[in-house]
Design a protein around this motif. Structure first.
Motif, PDB file in Angstrom:
ATOM      1  N   GLY A  25       1.280   2.865   2.814  1.00 40.65           N
ATOM      2  CA  GLY A  25       2.146   3.152   3.437  1.00 40.65           C
ATOM      3  C   GLY A  25       3.809   2.825   3.660  1.00 40.65           C
ATOM      4  N   CYS A  26       4.522   3.664   4.663  1.00 44.59           N
ATOM      5  CA  CYS A  26       5.872   2.994   4.729  1.00 44.59           C
ATOM      6  C   CYS A  26       6.586   3.769   6.403  1.00 44.59           C
ATOM      7  CB  CYS A  26       6.911   3.870   3.925  1.00 44.59           C
ATOM      8  SG  CYS A  26       8.245   3.613   3.807  1.00 44.59           S
ATOM      9  N   TYR A  27       6.978   2.619   7.173  1.00 43.80           N
ATOM     10  CA  TYR A  27       6.861   2.492   8.395  1.00 43.80           C
ATOM     11  C   TYR A  27       8.502   3.174   7.996  1.00 43.80           C
ATOM     12  CZ  TYR A  27       7.955   1.255  13.472  1.00 43.80           C
ATOM     13  OH  TYR A  27       8.962   2.103  14.608  1.00 43.80           O
ATOM     14  N   VAL A  28       8.789   4.631   8.940  1.00 41.08           N
ATOM     15  CA  VAL A  28      10.537   5.141   8.914  1.00 41.08           C
ATOM     16  C   VAL A  28      10.854   5.384  10.112  1.00 41.08           C
ATOM     17  CG1 VAL A  28      11.538   6.826   8.370  1.00 41.08           C
ATOM     18  CG2 VAL A  28       9.408   6.421   6.936  1.00 41.08           C
ATOM     19  N   ASP A  29      11.996   4.556  10.862  1.00 38.49           N
ATOM     20  CA  ASP A  29      12.597   4.932  12.156  1.00 38.49           C
ATOM     21  C   ASP A  29      13.418   5.677  11.839  1.00 38.49           C
ATOM     22  OD1 ASP A  29      15.115   4.471  10.706  1.00 38.49           O
ATOM     23  OD2 ASP A  29      15.344   2.321  11.495  1.00 38.49           O
ATOM     24  N   ASP A  30      13.472   5.837  13.292  1.00 36.14           N
ATOM     25  CA  ASP A  30      14.458   7.264  13.192  1.00 36.14           C
ATOM     26  C   ASP A  30      15.484   7.748  12.972  1.00 36.14           C
ATOM     27  OD1 ASP A  30      16.005   5.150  15.029  1.00 36.14           O
ATOM     28  OD2 ASP A  30      15.488   5.993  16.565  1.00 36.14           O
ATOM     29  N   ASN A  31      16.591   6.673  12.308  1.00 35.70           N
ATOM     30  CA  ASN A  31      17.185   6.290  11.232  1.00 35.70           C
ATOM     31  C   ASN A  31      17.251   6.456  10.238  1.00 35.70           C
ATOM     32  OD1 ASN A  31      19.624   6.330  13.702  1.00 35.70           O
ATOM     33  ND2 ASN A  31      19.478   4.256  13.418  1.00 35.70           N
ATOM     34  N   LYS A  32      15.695   6.673   9.327  1.00 38.03           N
ATOM     35  CA  LYS A  32      15.429   6.813   8.398  1.00 38.03           C
ATOM     36  C   LYS A  32      15.924   6.378   6.850  1.00 38.03           C
ATOM     37  CE  LYS A  32      16.719  11.883   8.032  1.00 38.03           C
ATOM     38  NZ  LYS A  32      14.922  12.691   7.619  1.00 38.03           N
ATOM     39  N   ASN A  33      15.357   5.069   8.023  1.00 33.81           N
ATOM     40  CA  ASN A  33      15.756   3.046   7.148  1.00 33.81           C
ATOM     41  C   ASN A  33      14.071   3.039   7.018  1.00 33.81           C
ATOM     42  OD1 ASN A  33      18.200   3.257   7.293  1.00 33.81           O
ATOM     43  ND2 ASN A  33      18.038   2.591   8.712  1.00 33.81           N
ATOM     44  N   LYS A  34      13.789   2.274   5.328  1.00 33.44           N
ATOM     45  CA  LYS A  34      12.006   2.193   5.657  1.00 33.44           C
ATOM     46  C   LYS A  34      12.176   0.432   6.064  1.00 33.44           C
ATOM     47  CE  LYS A  34      11.528   4.500   1.143  1.00 33.44           C
ATOM     48  NZ  LYS A  34      11.352   4.193  -0.491  1.00 33.44           N
ATOM     49  N   LYS A  37       6.890  -1.686   4.400  1.00 31.75           N
ATOM     50  CA  LYS A  37       5.484  -1.058   3.827  1.00 31.75           C
ATOM     51  C   LYS A  37       4.036  -1.697   3.838  1.00 31.75           C
ATOM     52  CE  LYS A  37       8.410  -0.794  -0.025  1.00 31.75           C
ATOM     53  NZ  LYS A  37       8.575  -0.261  -1.621  1.00 31.75           N
ATOM     54  N   ILE A  38       2.989  -0.334   3.894  1.00 28.73           N
ATOM     55  CA  ILE A  38       2.089  -1.504   3.695  1.00 28.73           C
ATOM     56  C   ILE A  38       1.210  -1.066   1.951  1.00 28.73           C
ATOM     57  CG2 ILE A  38      -0.421  -0.772   5.084  1.00 28.73           C
ATOM     58  CD1 ILE A  38       0.727   0.531   6.774  1.00 28.73           C
ATOM     59  N   ASP A  39       0.851  -1.652   2.273  1.00 31.43           N
ATOM     60  CA  ASP A  39      -0.684  -1.971   0.419  1.00 31.43           C
ATOM     61  C   ASP A  39      -1.633  -2.779   1.117  1.00 31.43           C
ATOM     62  OD1 ASP A  39      -1.153  -1.846  -2.070  1.00 31.43           O
ATOM     63  OD2 ASP A  39       0.797  -2.396  -3.008  1.00 31.43           O
ATOM     64  N   GLU A  40      -3.106  -2.830   0.955  1.00 31.97           N
ATOM     65  CA  GLU A  40      -4.082  -2.510   1.481  1.00 31.97           C
ATOM     66  C   GLU A  40      -5.226  -2.252   0.954  1.00 31.97           C
ATOM     67  OE1 GLU A  40      -4.125  -4.727   3.833  1.00 31.97           O
ATOM     68  OE2 GLU A  40      -2.706  -4.689   4.934  1.00 31.97           O
ATOM     69  N   ILE A  41      -5.918  -3.154   0.278  1.00 37.54           N
ATOM     70  CA  ILE A  41      -7.584  -2.708  -0.289  1.00 37.54           C
ATOM     71  C   ILE A  41      -8.626  -2.401   1.257  1.00 37.54           C
ATOM     72  CG2 ILE A  41      -9.582  -3.660  -1.392  1.00 37.54           C
ATOM     73  CD1 ILE A  41      -7.065  -3.308  -2.946  1.00 37.54           C
ATOM     74  N   PHE A  42      -8.457  -1.297   1.603  1.00 41.27           N
ATOM     75  CA  PHE A  42      -9.057  -0.760   1.987  1.00 41.27           C
ATOM     76  C   PHE A  42      -9.849  -1.266   2.653  1.00 41.27           C
ATOM     77  CE2 PHE A  42     -10.588   2.841   4.791  1.00 41.27           C
ATOM     78  CZ  PHE A  42      -9.694   2.504   6.310  1.00 41.27           C
ATOM     79  N   LEU A  43     -11.188  -1.270   1.983  1.00 39.23           N
ATOM     80  CA  LEU A  43     -12.340  -2.384   2.400  1.00 39.23           C
ATOM     81  C   LEU A  43     -12.127  -3.729   2.993  1.00 39.23           C
ATOM     82  CD1 LEU A  43     -14.881  -0.531  -0.237  1.00 39.23           C
ATOM     83  CD2 LEU A  43     -14.298   0.834   2.081  1.00 39.23           C
ATOM     84  N   ASN A  44     -10.832  -3.917   2.990  1.00 40.46           N
ATOM     85  CA  ASN A  44     -10.854  -5.663   3.407  1.00 40.46           C
ATOM     86  C   ASN A  44      -9.954  -6.176   4.247  1.00 40.46           C
ATOM     87  OD1 ASN A  44     -11.475  -6.136   0.622  1.00 40.46           O
ATOM     88  ND2 ASN A  44      -9.871  -6.808  -0.284  1.00 40.46           N
ATOM     89  N   LEU A  45     -10.076  -4.665   4.673  1.00 37.53           N
ATOM     90  CA  LEU A  45      -9.214  -4.393   6.469  1.00 37.53           C
ATOM     91  C   LEU A  45     -10.198  -5.453   7.667  1.00 37.53           C
ATOM     92  CD1 LEU A  45      -7.768  -0.988   6.288  1.00 37.53           C
ATOM     93  CD2 LEU A  45      -6.170  -3.582   6.180  1.00 37.53           C
TER      94      LEU A  45
END
Length: 390
Positions: A25-34, A37-45
């Protein structure tokens, strides 16, 4: 896709059966800046995060087809090398491990997505070993195919409510800082579609939380498909046409009447598709003149017929459908009560004003007496006997 197919995928997204291999995933602010970022093995959460993300993924798989879910087909040009379908296939086949593809996808959304606030782009990857089903829906221990797919969810970020609490750093009660929270997705998609329990790379399923105002830029600029009207939008088209031939004050009342009339037709003929006559008759019933009603009926069908014509029940508000259903049930109940009363009347002996039912051992004890000048029927009772009148 149908509700059954979506339901089959939804049922897998839970703690004991979820098989998501990866989440990015990627979190974007209201100025369109990154921002991050998220990079996860889902079952390890951790469990708390796991369940929150599961809720988000399941939300994208709504079963409200035609309103919150639209199945879109890729045009032929988008299935050629360099097209949107080919890009999504590459993203899926990479199992979200290609950072370059992910960044290209994030950049495409950031450039095209219409949002004034902060938002979070999420991608889930999964492989579903689709089991063979017998005619009686029993599963066999044999796989038909491995359905590999991605789910995308775009979630607005909202500020938590301000409030008082314990400030650990200052060791006092004070105003707590507001935090950005991930809300449920406002749009997203499933690719490829899951038709007839099999992968359909020619289609994508798009989700929209607001069926009246879907993010059409997601359809055209990010997925590369043609726009498709939701049922709610088709309701609004008819309302707009009525507004052009009547006053603003009358539109609401007329549309309520139109929807009730259409709901009556749908209730008696649930599988009927809308046509010009239905619209014309409903408008005339609501007080629109015959020439205007006919003109609107023709214009409405002409406007929406580029897509598959909907069932009447699909384009009427739930409120109207419920009102008609409740009213019809009341009418049916009244008729049943009338019939029951008729049968009771027929079963009663003629010429008898009072009917008394008592146990056999009481019959010999019943007597008629005059009490205070009134003729009365006396039935002796003991303290422990139960009495029921009517």
């Amino acid at each position: 896709m149908d509700k059954k197919s979506i339901g089959e995928l939804r049922r897998r997204i839970k703690k004991d059966s979820c098989s998501f291999t990866k989440m990015c995933g990627c979190y974007v602010d209201d100025n369109k800046n990154k921002v991050t970022k998220i990079d996860e093995i889902f079952l390890n959460l951790e469990d708390e995060e796991f369940f929150k993300y599961i809720d988000i993924a399941k939300k994208v798989l709504s079963t409200n087809l035609g309103n919150n879910m639209l199945e879109l087909d890729f045009p032929l040009e988008e299935e050629k090398p360099g097209g949107h379908q080919q890009f999504l296939l590459g993203l899926k086949k990479s199992a979200l491990k290609d950072e370059g593809l992910l960044d290209t996808f994030y950049d495409m959304i950031i450039e095209k997505y219409d949002s004034l606030g902060n938002y979070l782009i999420l991608l889930f990857h999964d492989r579903y070993d689709v089991m063979v089903k017998t005619s009686d829906n029993n599963k066999l221990d044999e796989s038909e195919e491995v359905y590999e797919y991605i789910i995308c969810a775009i979630c607005p970020m909202v500020l938590s409510k301000p409030g008082l609490g314990f400030n650990k750093s200052e060791h006092k009660i004070g105003t707590l800082s507001r935090e950005w929270m991930v809300a449920m997705p406002e749009t997203g998609f499933l690719f490829p579609a899951f038709n007839d329990r099999s992968s359909d790379i020619h289609s994508v399923l798009m989700y929209t939380a607001d069926s009246k105002n879907p993010h059409e830029e997601l359809v055209t600029d990010i997925l590369g498909c043609q726009t498709k009207k939701t049922f709610a939008q088709k309701q609004d088209i008819l309302c707009d046409m009525v507004a052009e031939v009547t006053s603003e004050e009358e539109v609401k009342e007329i549309m309520e009447s139109v929807n009730i009339e259409l709901a009556q037709v749908s209730d008696s003929e649930p599988e009927t598709y809308i046509n010009e006559s239905h619209i014309k008759d409903a408008l005339e019933y609501a007080g629109i003149s015959q020439p205007k009603a006919q003109e609107i009926g023709q214009e409405y069908i002409s406007t929406i017929k580029s897509e598959e014509l909907p069932l009447i029940g699909d384009i009427i508000p739930n409120k109207a459908a419920k009102a008609v259903k409740d009213n019809n049930e009341k009418i049916l109940l009244k008729e049943e009560i009338k019939e029951l009363n008729r049968k009771i009347a027929e079963s009663q002996p003629d010429g008898e004003d009072i009917i008394i039912k008592v146990n056999d051992d009481k019959k010999a004890l019943i007597r008629r007496e005059t009490i205070d000048g009134e003729s009365c029927l006396v039935i002796p009772i003991s303290e422990n006997e139960n009495i029921k009148i009517n």
